[in-house]
Scaffold this motif. Structure first.
Motif, PDB file in Angstrom:
ATOM      1  N   ASP A   1      37.800 160.258  79.062  1.00 52.97           N
ATOM      2  CA  ASP A   1      39.263 160.219  79.073  1.00 52.97           C
ATOM      3  C   ASP A   1      39.743 158.863  79.596  1.00 52.97           C
ATOM      4  OD1 ASP A   1      39.277 162.780  77.999  1.00 52.97           O
ATOM      5  OD2 ASP A   1      39.322 163.746  79.966  1.00 52.97           O
ATOM      6  N   ASP A   2      40.541 158.830  80.673  1.00 52.90           N
ATOM      7  CA  ASP A   2      41.075 157.548  81.128  1.00 52.90           C
ATOM      8  C   ASP A   2      40.341 156.998  82.355  1.00 52.90           C
ATOM      9  OD1 ASP A   2      42.760 155.398  80.743  1.00 52.90           O
ATOM     10  OD2 ASP A   2      44.430 156.237  81.898  1.00 52.90           O
ATOM     11  N   VAL A   3      39.042 157.224  82.392  1.00 51.88           N
ATOM     12  CA  VAL A   3      38.187 156.618  83.422  1.00 51.88           C
ATOM     13  C   VAL A   3      36.948 156.050  82.739  1.00 51.88           C
ATOM     14  CG1 VAL A   3      36.820 156.967  85.514  1.00 51.88           C
ATOM     15  CG2 VAL A   3      38.974 158.218  85.228  1.00 51.88           C
ATOM     16  N   ALA A   4      36.648 154.808  83.036  1.00 54.54           N
ATOM     17  CA  ALA A   4      35.414 154.176  82.546  1.00 54.54           C
ATOM     18  C   ALA A   4      34.651 153.668  83.757  1.00 54.54           C
ATOM     19  CB  ALA A   4      35.735 153.030  81.590  1.00 54.54           C
ATOM     20  N   ALA A   5      33.337 153.744  83.701  1.00 51.41           N
ATOM     21  CA  ALA A   5      32.537 153.325  84.852  1.00 51.41           C
ATOM     22  C   ALA A   5      31.203 152.761  84.400  1.00 51.41           C
ATOM     23  CB  ALA A   5      32.316 154.505  85.803  1.00 51.41           C
ATOM     24  N   ALA A   6      30.619 151.955  85.263  1.00 50.21           N
ATOM     25  CA  ALA A   6      29.290 151.399  85.001  1.00 50.21           C
ATOM     26  C   ALA A   6      28.572 151.199  86.322  1.00 50.21           C
ATOM     27  CB  ALA A   6      29.387 150.072  84.251  1.00 50.21           C
ATOM     28  N   GLY A   7      27.253 151.342  86.272  1.00 55.69           N
ATOM     29  CA  GLY A   7      26.466 151.176  87.483  1.00 55.69           C
ATOM     30  C   GLY A   7      25.122 150.559  87.186  1.00 55.69           C
ATOM     31  N   VAL A   8      24.530 149.971  88.221  1.00 58.53           N
ATOM     32  CA  VAL A   8      23.192 149.400  88.110  1.00 58.53           C
ATOM     33  C   VAL A   8      22.382 149.809  89.339  1.00 58.53           C
ATOM     34  CG1 VAL A   8      23.849 147.207  89.219  1.00 58.53           C
ATOM     35  CG2 VAL A   8      21.839 147.294  87.741  1.00 58.53           C
ATOM     36  N   VAL A   9      21.114 150.132  89.105  1.00 62.11           N
ATOM     37  CA  VAL A   9      20.166 150.413  90.184  1.00 62.11           C
ATOM     38  C   VAL A   9      19.022 149.421  90.034  1.00 62.11           C
ATOM     39  CG1 VAL A   9      18.618 152.096  91.239  1.00 62.11           C
ATOM     40  CG2 VAL A   9      20.791 152.856  90.254  1.00 62.11           C
ATOM     41  N   PRO A  10      19.050 148.314  90.791  1.00 66.04           N
ATOM     42  CA  PRO A  10      17.982 147.320  90.690  1.00 66.04           C
ATOM     43  C   PRO A  10      16.612 147.932  90.963  1.00 66.04           C
ATOM     44  CG  PRO A  10      19.846 146.429  91.902  1.00 66.04           C
ATOM     45  CD  PRO A  10      20.109 147.899  91.729  1.00 66.04           C
ATOM     46  N   GLU A  11      15.666 147.617  90.077  1.00 60.83           N
ATOM     47  CA  GLU A  11      14.296 148.135  90.183  1.00 60.83           C
ATOM     48  C   GLU A  11      14.263 149.663  90.167  1.00 60.83           C
ATOM     49  OE1 GLU A  11      11.555 145.794  92.812  1.00 60.83           O
ATOM     50  OE2 GLU A  11      13.451 145.045  93.636  1.00 60.83           O
ATOM     51  N   GLY A  12      15.247 150.254  89.497  1.00 61.91           N
ATOM     52  CA  GLY A  12      15.332 151.716  89.472  1.00 61.91           C
ATOM     53  C   GLY A  12      14.570 152.370  88.341  1.00 61.91           C
ATOM     54  N   GLY A  13      14.312 151.619  87.274  1.00 61.33           N
ATOM     55  CA  GLY A  13      13.667 152.220  86.114  1.00 61.33           C
ATOM     56  C   GLY A  13      14.687 152.551  85.051  1.00 61.33           C
ATOM     57  N   HIS A  14      14.456 153.619  84.309  1.00 65.15           N
ATOM     58  CA  HIS A  14      15.334 153.977  83.186  1.00 65.15           C
ATOM     59  C   HIS A  14      16.766 154.253  83.658  1.00 65.15           C
ATOM     60  CE1 HIS A  14      16.966 156.282  79.784  1.00 65.15           C
ATOM     61  NE2 HIS A  14      16.106 155.573  79.062  1.00 65.15           N
ATOM     62  N   GLY A  15      17.722 153.631  82.973  1.00 70.54           N
ATOM     63  CA  GLY A  15      19.119 153.760  83.364  1.00 70.54           C
ATOM     64  C   GLY A  15      19.663 155.165  83.321  1.00 70.54           C
ATOM     65  N   GLY A  16      19.218 155.945  82.352  1.00 72.99           N
ATOM     66  CA  GLY A  16      19.706 157.317  82.241  1.00 72.99           C
ATOM     67  C   GLY A  16      19.319 158.169  83.431  1.00 72.99           C
ATOM     68  N   ASP A  17      18.185 157.855  84.054  1.00 76.35           N
ATOM     69  CA  ASP A  17      17.692 158.646  85.187  1.00 76.35           C
ATOM     70  C   ASP A  17      18.212 158.150  86.525  1.00 76.35           C
ATOM     71  OD1 ASP A  17      16.132 160.048  83.338  1.00 76.35           O
ATOM     72  OD2 ASP A  17      14.451 158.646  83.568  1.00 76.35           O
ATOM     73  N   THR A  18      18.572 156.870  86.612  1.00 76.17           N
ATOM     74  CA  THR A  18      18.928 156.281  87.906  1.00 76.17           C
ATOM     75  C   THR A  18      20.424 155.985  88.039  1.00 76.17           C
ATOM     76  OG1 THR A  18      18.335 154.093  87.006  1.00 76.17           O
ATOM     77  CG2 THR A  18      16.645 155.299  88.229  1.00 76.17           C
ATOM     78  N   ALA A  19      20.935 155.084  87.220  1.00 74.73           N
ATOM     79  CA  ALA A  19      22.360 154.768  87.270  1.00 74.73           C
ATOM     80  C   ALA A  19      23.200 155.862  86.617  1.00 74.73           C
ATOM     81  CB  ALA A  19      22.619 153.424  86.577  1.00 74.73           C
ATOM     82  N   GLY A  20      22.603 156.594  85.663  1.00 73.41           N
ATOM     83  CA  GLY A  20      23.337 157.632  84.939  1.00 73.41           C
ATOM     84  C   GLY A  20      24.006 158.666  85.823  1.00 73.41           C
ATOM     85  N   PRO A  21      23.288 159.318  86.727  1.00 72.59           N
ATOM     86  CA  PRO A  21      23.909 160.326  87.591  1.00 72.59           C
ATOM     87  C   PRO A  21      25.033 159.777  88.459  1.00 72.59           C
ATOM     88  CG  PRO A  21      21.522 160.562  87.598  1.00 72.59           C
ATOM     89  CD  PRO A  21      21.814 159.285  86.876  1.00 72.59           C
ATOM     90  N   ILE A  22      24.916 158.513  88.889  1.00 69.14           N
ATOM     91  CA  ILE A  22      25.967 157.899  89.717  1.00 69.14           C
ATOM     92  C   ILE A  22      27.259 157.766  88.921  1.00 69.14           C
ATOM     93  CG2 ILE A  22      26.652 155.796  90.929  1.00 69.14           C
ATOM     94  CD1 ILE A  22      23.687 155.334  91.553  1.00 69.14           C
ATOM     95  N   VAL A  23      27.131 157.208  87.726  1.00 73.44           N
ATOM     96  CA  VAL A  23      28.303 156.996  86.867  1.00 73.44           C
ATOM     97  C   VAL A  23      28.898 158.328  86.424  1.00 73.44           C
ATOM     98  CG1 VAL A  23      29.064 156.100  84.630  1.00 73.44           C
ATOM     99  CG2 VAL A  23      27.538 154.736  86.080  1.00 73.44           C
ATOM    100  N   ALA A  24      28.052 159.250  86.026  1.00 69.11           N
ATOM    101  CA  ALA A  24      28.536 160.558  85.560  1.00 69.11           C
ATOM    102  C   ALA A  24      29.304 161.287  86.656  1.00 69.11           C
ATOM    103  CB  ALA A  24      27.364 161.401  85.082  1.00 69.11           C
ATOM    104  N   ALA A  25      28.875 161.152  87.897  1.00 66.96           N
ATOM    105  CA  ALA A  25      29.567 161.809  89.019  1.00 66.96           C
ATOM    106  C   ALA A  25      30.990 161.271  89.164  1.00 66.96           C
ATOM    107  CB  ALA A  25      28.784 161.586  90.310  1.00 66.96           C
ATOM    108  N   LEU A  26      31.158 159.977  88.946  1.00 63.82           N
ATOM    109  CA  LEU A  26      32.508 159.397  89.024  1.00 63.82           C
ATOM    110  C   LEU A  26      33.386 159.888  87.887  1.00 63.82           C
ATOM    111  CD1 LEU A  26      31.221 157.490  91.158  1.00 63.82           C
ATOM    112  CD2 LEU A  26      32.641 155.668  90.209  1.00 63.82           C
ATOM    113  N   LEU A  27      32.798 159.983  86.687  1.00 66.00           N
ATOM    114  CA  LEU A  27      33.577 160.450  85.541  1.00 66.00           C
ATOM    115  C   LEU A  27      34.024 161.891  85.732  1.00 66.00           C
ATOM    116  CD1 LEU A  27      31.520 158.929  82.563  1.00 66.00           C
ATOM    117  CD2 LEU A  27      33.504 157.961  83.751  1.00 66.00           C
ATOM    118  N   ARG A  28      33.157 162.695  86.305  1.00 67.35           N
ATOM    119  CA  ARG A  28      33.532 164.094  86.563  1.00 67.35           C
ATOM    120  C   ARG A  28      34.606 164.183  87.639  1.00 67.35           C
ATOM    121  NH1 ARG A  28      27.749 164.666  85.860  1.00 67.35           N
ATOM    122  NH2 ARG A  28      27.329 165.821  83.908  1.00 67.35           N
ATOM    123  N   ALA A  29      34.471 163.369  88.689  1.00 69.22           N
ATOM    124  CA  ALA A  29      35.438 163.380  89.783  1.00 69.22           C
ATOM    125  C   ALA A  29      36.777 162.804  89.362  1.00 69.22           C
ATOM    126  CB  ALA A  29      34.885 162.584  90.971  1.00 69.22           C
ATOM    127  N   GLY A  30      36.727 161.868  88.394  1.00 68.80           N
ATOM    128  CA  GLY A  30      37.961 161.215  87.963  1.00 68.80           C
ATOM    129  C   GLY A  30      38.793 162.054  87.034  1.00 68.80           C
TER     130      GLY A  30
END
Length: 546
Positions: free
Chosen positions: A517-546
Motif C-alpha cells: 500500500d503506501d509504505v515502502a521499505a528496504a533493509g540490508v543485513v551485512p554478511e547475513g546470507g540470503h536476503g529473503g531469510d535475513t533482511a526479508g523478515p525485518i522489512v516485512a514486519a515494517l510493512l505489516r506494522a505500517g
C-alpha cells in the motif's frame, strides 16, 4: 727508542695532519685553523652513539606517559608537546584545550598500561558564560619511539585530548552555535535519543541544521566542532546551562520507528528504512548497532539482485524483456571475459521473464548486456528512480551510485554488483518508485521549513513498464524468492530479494526491498546470507506494522 726521537715523530705526524686539513678545506697550508679552533680538537668528528630502536620498554612507557600527563595537567603546554612526535599539532590542541574549550583546570590520572597504550582519566573544570561545572571522561595515549632520536614519545593524535576528536575537529565551550531542538514525529510525539538510540546521530544532525530555524535559544555547552566538509554532525559533550529548545516536526512515525529498532536489534548488524511512496516522507530508520555510523542513510553497498528492479525497467523500456514473454535463464553466461552463474547453478528451461525475475536468475539479465549501451542502466537509475541526484532530505545522506561501466563490469551492474552502490534509504525509494511509477525524493523535514528544493527525476516510468514491474514484484512476493517473508501479506504489495557477494566475506550481504500500500521499505543485513531469510523478515514486519 729515545723519548726525543719519539717526540719528533709525533710532531711530524701532527704537522702532516694539519697540512691535509688545510688542503681539504680549500685554504693555504700556512693559514692554520680559523676562528680560534684547534686543529686537534675533534669537534667535527661524527658521533658514534647509536639511535635506540625497537618498541619502548614498560619503564619508558610509564615514565613518558606520566611526564606528558603531568605537564598537560600543570598547563605546561610546550613541555607536554615536546614529549610527543608532533609538537606543532600537540601545541595547537593543548593550547585550545585551555582557551577554546575553556578548561580552567584539569587533573589527569594514568591507569595501568597495556603494552604501549596507557589509559587515563580526566577530571576537568569548565568555566564559561558565568557557569562553572565539573567534567570527567576517559581517554588514552600510546607511547612510541621517535625514529630520529630514539627517545620514547607520545604518538600524537587528536583523540588523546578527547576520544571523540578526529583530525581537523575543534573542542569548544561557549554559547552553542545551534540551539537545542525538541524533535517530534509526524503526530507531535517527542523523539528522544534515550527512547530511540538509533536516532542519536540523526537528531544531532537535525539540531545542527535546524536549531536556529526551530526558534530555540542557545545554552552554554562544550562540544566538538567537526572539521570543515565533514559529514559527521557536531557533538555536544557537556551542557553547562540548558538553552530553550525549539520544536522541530519530522516525518517519522514513532510507532513504526519503534518497530524498526526492535527488528534490527535482533541482528548484530542490520539497517532498514521505511518511506511513504505517495509523498517521499521518511517514516522510520534503524541501525544495529544503534550507535555509530548511520548505515541506513549513508551506507554504500552493492545491492545485489534488488537492483533487478531498475534493470528490469531498463530492459522493458528498451523492448528487451516483457512479462509473459520467453526469456533465457541458462546455468552460465559469459560476457566481457567473465563467466556468470546462478545461485547453485540453477537454470530455467523454456522460461519466461517473470519466472527469471521471481527466482532471481542472474544469467537472464547478464545475457542482455550486449544489447544495452554502456550508459543505459545509469540513465534509467537517474532519470526514472532519482538515483545519484542531490537529495535534500534534511540530514546527510548518500544518494546511490550507478556509474557508467563497460564489458564485464557493465554486466555485473545489471545484477547489482560491479560499481553499483546503495543503502536502505536508496532501495526503499526504489521500491516506492516501483509502486507509484514516480520518483518522490525521500525527506525527513518538510522543505517548506527552509525552502530547499527536492530532487526531481526527469521522467516518470512508462505506464506499460510500470504495470509489468508491479506484476513482477507481486509474483516474487507470492511465489518467488520473497514469498516466505511476505507470507500472509494483504493489500497491494510486491518485493524483491538480493544477495550481494563481497570479496573476502564468507556470506553475502542480504537485501530485501518491498512495498505494501503506501509504505515502502528496504533493509540490508551485512554478511547475513540470503536476503529473503535475513533482511526479508525485518522489512516485512515494517510493512505489516505500517
Amino acid at each position: 727508542m729515545r723519548s726525543g726521537a719519539r717526540a719528533a715523530i709525533v710532531g711530524a705526524v701532527f704537522a702532516a695532519m694539519v697540512g691535509v686539513a688545510g688542503c681539504g678545506s680549500g685554504q693555504d697550508d700556512s693559514s692554520g685553523p680559523k676562528d680560534g679552533a684547534s686543529a686537534g680538537s675533534g669537534d667535527d668528528k661524527p658521533s658514534l652513539k647509536k639511535v635506540k630502536t625497537g618498541p619502548p620498554s614498560a619503564a619508558e612507557v610509564k615514565t613518558t606517559a606520566h611526564a606528558f600527563l603531568a605537564a598537560w595537567s600543570a598547563g605546561e603546554t610546550a613541555k607536554a608537546a615536546a614529549l610527543t612526535d608532533d609538537s606543532g599539532a600537540a601545541t595547537t590542541a593543548l593550547s585550545g584545550y585551555r582557551t577554546k574549550a575553556k578548561v580552567a583546570k584539569v587533573t589527569l590520572d594514568a591507569g595501568q598500561a597495556s603494552g604501549a597504550k596507557v589509559p587515563f582519566s580526566v577530571s576537568a573544570q569548565l568555566s564559561s558564560g558565568g557557569e562553572s561545572v565539573p567534567w570527567t571522561y576517559e581517554s588514552s595515549l600510546t607511547v612510541t619511539r621517535d625514529t630520529k632520536t630514539g627517545k620514547p614519545v607520545v604518538a600524537w593524535k587528536p583523540s588523546v585530548v578527547h576520544p571523540d576528536l578526529a583530525e581537523g575537529d575543534t573542542l569548544k565551550t561557549g554559547a552553542s552555535e545551534a540551539p537545542p531542538i525538541k524533535a517530534v514525529d509526524r503526530d507531535g510525539k517527542e523523539l528522544t535519543a534515550s527512547e530511540h538510540p538509533t536516532l542519536k546521530t540523526v537528531l544531532a544532525a537535525l539540531r545542527e541544521r535546524y536549531g536556529k530555524k526551530a526558534g530555540g535559544e542557545a545554552g552554554v555547552e562544550t562540544w566538538i566542532q567537526r572539521a570543515k566538509g565533514s559529514k559527521t554532525p557536531d557533538k555536544t559533550l557537556k551542557v553547562l546551562s540548558k538553552g530553550t529548545p525549539g520544536t522541530l516536526r519530522t516525518t517519522i512515525d514513532a510507532s513504526l520507528q519503534r518497530t524498526a529498532e526492535q527488528q534490527v536489534s535482533k541482528r548484530t548488524k542490520a539497517s532498514v528504512v521505511a518511506v511513504k511512496p505517495s509523498t517521499g516522507e521518511i517514516l522510520a530508520l534503524a541501525n544495529s548497532p544503534a550507535s555509530g555510523f548511520n548505515t541506513a542513510f549513508q551506507g554504500s553497498y552493492a545491492p545485489g539482485s534488488t537492483m533487478k528492479i531498475i534493470t528490469s525497467t531498463t530492459l522493458m523500456d528498451k523492448g528487451l524483456a516483457a512479462y509473459g514473454k520467453p526469456h533465457p535463464c541458462p546455468k552460465y553466461f559469459s560476457y566481457g571475459g567473465w563467466k556468470f552463474q546462478n545461485d547453485k547453478k540453477f537454470e530455467i528451461k523454456n522460461g519466461t521473464f517473470e519466472q527469471s525475475f521471481a527466482r532471481s536468475c542472474n544469467t537472464a539479465f547478464i545475457s542482455q548486456a550486449g544489447k544495452l549501451k554502456d550508459d543505459d542502466l545509469s540513465k534509467e537509475a537517474r532519470d526514472v528512480f532519482g538515483i545519484g541526484l542531490n537529495w535534500q532530505t534534511g540530514v546527510p545522506t548518500f544518494d546511490g551510485a550507478v556509474p557508467v561501466q563497460s564489458a564485464a563490469s557493465k554486466a555485473a551492474s545489471l545484477i547489482g554488483q560491479g560499481g553499483v552502490r546503495m543503502n536502505p534509504l536508496n532501495m526503499a525509494s526504489v521500491a516506492a518508485t516501483a509502486t507509484t511509477g514516480t520518483f518522490r525524493q525521500p525527506y525527513l523535514v518538510s522543505p517548506s521549513l527552509d525552502g530547499r528544493t527536492l530532487a526531481k527525476a526527469s521522467r516518470t516510468m512508462k505506464s506499460s513498464t510500470h504495470d509489468q514491474l508491479k506484476k513482477l514484484m507481486k509474483l516474487t512476493a507470492t511465489s518467488g524468492t520473497a514469498a516466505e517473508a511476505m507470507a500472509g501479506m494483504s493489500g497491494d504489495f510486491g518485493a524483491k530479494t538480493g544477495s550481494a557477494e563481497v570479496d573476502n566475506q564468507e556470506k553475502p550481504n542480504g537485501w530485501f526491498s518491498a512495498y505494501r500500500d503506501d509504505v515502502a521499505a528496504a533493509g540490508v543485513v551485512p554478511e547475513g546470507g540470503h536476503g529473503g531469510d535475513t533482511a526479508g523478515p525485518i522489512v516485512a514486519a515494517l510493512l505489516r506494522a505500517g
